[in-house]
Design a protein around this motif. Sequence first.
Motif, mmCIF file in Angstrom:
data_model
loop_
_atom_site.group_PDB
_atom_site.id
_atom_site.type_symbol
_atom_site.label_atom_id
_atom_site.label_comp_id
_atom_site.label_asym_id
_atom_site.label_seq_id
_atom_site.Cartn_x
_atom_site.Cartn_y
_atom_site.Cartn_z
ATOM 1 N N ALA A 171 0.901 -0.939 0.347
ATOM 2 C CA ALA A 171 -0.191 -0.552 -0.044
ATOM 3 C C ALA A 171 0.923 1.241 0.374
ATOM 4 O O ALA A 171 1.560 1.278 0.522
ATOM 5 N N PRO A 172 0.362 2.827 -0.836
ATOM 6 C CA PRO A 172 1.515 3.516 -1.387
ATOM 7 C C PRO A 172 1.360 4.061 0.968
ATOM 8 O O PRO A 172 0.054 3.882 1.375
ATOM 9 N N PRO A 173 2.276 4.989 1.239
ATOM 10 C CA PRO A 173 2.486 5.428 2.418
ATOM 11 C C PRO A 173 1.383 6.062 2.825
ATOM 12 O O PRO A 173 0.789 7.309 2.283
ATOM 13 N N THR A 174 1.038 6.217 3.729
ATOM 14 C CA THR A 174 -0.089 7.622 4.315
ATOM 15 C C THR A 174 0.122 8.743 4.100
ATOM 16 O O THR A 174 1.108 9.262 4.209
ATOM 17 N N LYS A 175 -0.354 9.667 3.866
ATOM 18 C CA LYS A 175 0.716 11.269 4.751
ATOM 19 C C LYS A 175 1.263 11.019 5.857
ATOM 20 O O LYS A 175 2.028 11.794 6.085
ATOM 21 N N GLU A 176 0.511 10.984 7.231
ATOM 22 C CA GLU A 176 1.307 10.952 8.182
ATOM 23 C C GLU A 176 2.381 10.272 8.382
ATOM 24 O O GLU A 176 3.669 10.510 8.850
ATOM 25 N N GLU A 177 3.005 9.233 7.525
ATOM 26 C CA GLU A 177 3.604 7.970 7.017
ATOM 27 C C GLU A 177 4.802 9.300 6.711
ATOM 28 O O GLU A 177 6.270 9.248 6.929
ATOM 29 N N LEU A 178 4.466 9.922 5.640
ATOM 30 C CA LEU A 178 5.066 10.595 4.712
ATOM 31 C C LEU A 178 5.963 12.512 5.358
ATOM 32 O O LEU A 178 7.152 12.351 5.611
ATOM 33 N N ARG A 179 4.962 12.722 6.157
ATOM 34 C CA ARG A 179 5.388 13.303 6.992
ATOM 35 C C ARG A 179 6.543 13.067 8.485
ATOM 36 O O ARG A 179 7.161 14.334 8.002
ATOM 37 N N GLU A 180 6.168 11.703 8.417
ATOM 38 C CA GLU A 180 7.013 11.531 9.612
ATOM 39 C C GLU A 180 8.562 10.716 9.017
ATOM 40 O O GLU A 180 9.563 12.130 8.716
#
Length: 108
Positions: A80-89
């Motif tokens: 699954a593509p990374p979530t917005k939160e994962e990208l931010r982190e």
Amino acid sequence: MDGYKHYVRTNAAGLVIHGFSSAFETPEQTDACIDENGGRHFMIELRNERGQFRYRYENGTLVERGQSDLDAEWNARPPAPPTKEELREKRAADLEKALANLYTKGVV
């Protein structure tokens, strides 16, 4: 029953991807009739709880796919593509690492 025909539509792999009754839809040339005298509504659930297609159409018959086949398909799916939160982190961690590199080099 009610005199409606039930049809299935398959993809290139032979998986049943659509099912319908002649009460609501006109079949395409490639659709296969699986019941000449069915009810008004097509009632077969074509997907499992994971959203996978449950049936294959082989030699004029609807065949339920085995669990090992479904599991192999499930395990081969792309992540699954990374979530917005994962990208931010990830961005924050990259910035912290870059800043630490600048400190060790004496730039900052």
